[in-house]
Design a protein around this motif. Structure first.
Motif, PDB file in Angstrom:
ATOM      1  N   GLN A   1     123.003  -0.629 -10.995  1.00 11.62           N
ATOM      2  CA  GLN A   1     122.565   0.757 -11.130  1.00 11.62           C
ATOM      3  C   GLN A   1     122.788   1.268 -12.550  1.00 11.62           C
ATOM      4  N   VAL A   2     124.000   1.014 -13.050  1.00 12.14           N
ATOM      5  CA  VAL A   2     124.297   1.502 -14.413  1.00 12.14           C
ATOM      6  C   VAL A   2     123.326   0.895 -15.419  1.00 12.14           C
ATOM      7  N   ASN A   3     123.092  -0.380 -15.237  1.00 12.24           N
ATOM      8  CA  ASN A   3     122.159  -1.043 -16.172  1.00 12.24           C
ATOM      9  C   ASN A   3     120.770  -0.442 -16.101  1.00 12.24           C
ATOM     10  N   ASN A   4     120.341  -0.156 -14.834  1.00 13.63           N
ATOM     11  CA  ASN A   4     119.022   0.477 -14.687  1.00 13.63           C
ATOM     12  C   ASN A   4     118.966   1.798 -15.431  1.00 13.63           C
ATOM     13  N   ILE A   5     120.025   2.583 -15.245  1.00 13.25           N
ATOM     14  CA  ILE A   5     120.051   3.891 -15.921  1.00 13.25           C
ATOM     15  C   ILE A   5     120.048   3.711 -17.439  1.00 13.25           C
ATOM     16  N   LYS A   6     120.836   2.730 -17.843  1.00 11.81           N
ATOM     17  CA  LYS A   6     120.902   2.467 -19.290  1.00 11.81           C
ATOM     18  C   LYS A   6     119.509   2.157 -19.834  1.00 11.81           C
ATOM     19  N   GLN A   7     118.814   1.275 -19.129  1.00 10.78           N
ATOM     20  CA  GLN A   7     117.463   0.896 -19.583  1.00 10.78           C
ATOM     21  C   GLN A   7     116.526   2.092 -19.559  1.00 10.78           C
ATOM     22  N   GLU A   8     116.673   2.892 -18.496  1.00 11.28           N
ATOM     23  CA  GLU A   8     115.826   4.072 -18.359  1.00 11.28           C
ATOM     24  C   GLU A   8     116.043   5.011 -19.556  1.00 11.28           C
TER      25      GLU A   8
END
Ligand code: PHE
Length: 341
Positions: free
Chosen positions: A59-66
């Protein structure tokens, strides 16, 4: 997990309000910098229970990418805004506006003069300059037209207070050129000439001639014919025949009028040659011994030919101009209709 989606929403809102690169820089630090919110979340990983680690990390990675994507979009948006502002401030040339100025071209007289010069240069002639204001001696006496000679009548011109005249023909430079080079010589000299004329479609007070002279041992009428044919064949781009008729000029003996076979109908007869097959082109002849002598050349040793080609007339023929006055008019509208072949 709820927090995570809040962080993203908040980031979106904040980004919307950002208007400059420096604000965007701060935003980056706040989220992705060393102590940024996302970085902090990643640091928290070690405290997350093992079974949740994987999904949390994802999840954190997704947010980071977003957020990275949002930042790069914002960057593009700001760059575009900057260019738009610059365009608005600067008065840029609008390349889509139709062109208003027309492309210029050389004057028909200049084109034909350059053409003739090129041809004679290639045949070993030098190109000389003549004066527009000449001494009476050079214009008349030196070419065997003494004071009170009836030939002066046909060549009336402006007489200046200084005693000089506006030259009536390019022959006015003959004497100076003979004195400059002596014999042998091969020269042409184009120039503007002036005469007191009854003006009509084919007579103008200002017109252009090109004079040619060749002086050497054993020069004859055959040489004259050869060079004239060569020049004309080049100008018209096809074989041109010439013929000579007797003509009187005080500075040549014998003197001729040179006719050319009509380049339009190849001698068959047409409107241009008045159905005769021939067009009168230029006076010429063998230089009179008196003229050679006055030029410092011994007529016992040397002979020469001379011609005086009116290239206003040649330009008219070449470019289908029926009105000579057009050539000096500076009337661009009319001149631009001349068909340059
Ligand atoms: N100068 C003469 C003229 O203008 C033309 C000419 C030149 C005639 C040379 C013969 C030889 O009328």
């Amino acid at each position: 997990m709820e927090n995570l989606s809040l962080i993203l929403d908040e980031a979106r809102k904040k980004l919307e309000e950002i208007n400059s690169a420096s604000e965007l820089g701060n935003f980056y630090q706040n989220y992705l910098g060393k102590n940024g919110k996302i970085t902090e979340l990643l640091k928290m990983m070690k405290d997350i229970p093992n079974e949740e680690k994987k999904s949390f990390g994802m999840q954190v990675n997704n947010i980071k990418q977003e957020i990275q994507l949002l930042i790069s979009n914002k960057e593009k948006e700001l760059a575009k805004k900057q260019i738009d502002e610059k365009i608005e401030k600067t008065q840029l040339v609008d390349l889509t506006i139709p062109q208003r100025t027309k492309k210029g071209s050389l004057h028909p007289i200049t084109i034909i003069q350059n053409k003739i010069i090129d041809i004679f240069l290639s045949m070993g002639f030098t190109v000389e300059d003549g004066n527009e204001i000449e001494t009476e001696y050079n214009n008349f006496e030196a070419v065997n037209v003494p004071k009170n000679h009836p030939a002066r009548d046909m060549q009336d011109t402006f007489y200046l207070d200084s005693g000089q005249v506006l030259k009536t023909h390019t022959s006015a430079a003959q004497n100076r050129i003979m004195k400059k080079y002596g014999a042998p010589l091969k020269a042409i000299f184009p120039g503007r000439c002036f005469r007191n004329e009854e003006l009509d479609a084919s007579h103008e007070n200002t017109f252009f001639q090109i004079e040619g002279m060749m002086i050497d041992k054993d020069v004859s009428v055959a040489n004259l014919i050869y060079f004239m044919k060569e020049m004309l064949t080049n100008v018209f781009g096809k074989q041109i025949n010439v013929r000579l008729r007797p003509g009187f000029f005080p500075f040549v003996e014998p003197g001729f009028e040179l006719d050319i076979s009509c380049p339009y109908c190849d001698g068959k007869g047409c409107r241009v040659c008045k159905h005769s097959g021939w067009i009168e082109l230029c006076p010429c002849g063998m230089i009179h011994p008196n003229v050679l002598r006055m030029g410092g050349i011994d007529p016992e040793k040397y002979q020469g030919f001379a011609f005086g080609l009116g290239f206003s007339r040649l330009a008219m023929m070449t470019y289908d101009i029926t009105e000579i006055r057009l050539l000096n008019s500076g009337n661009i509208k009319a001149l631009s209709q001349v068909r340059i072949k």
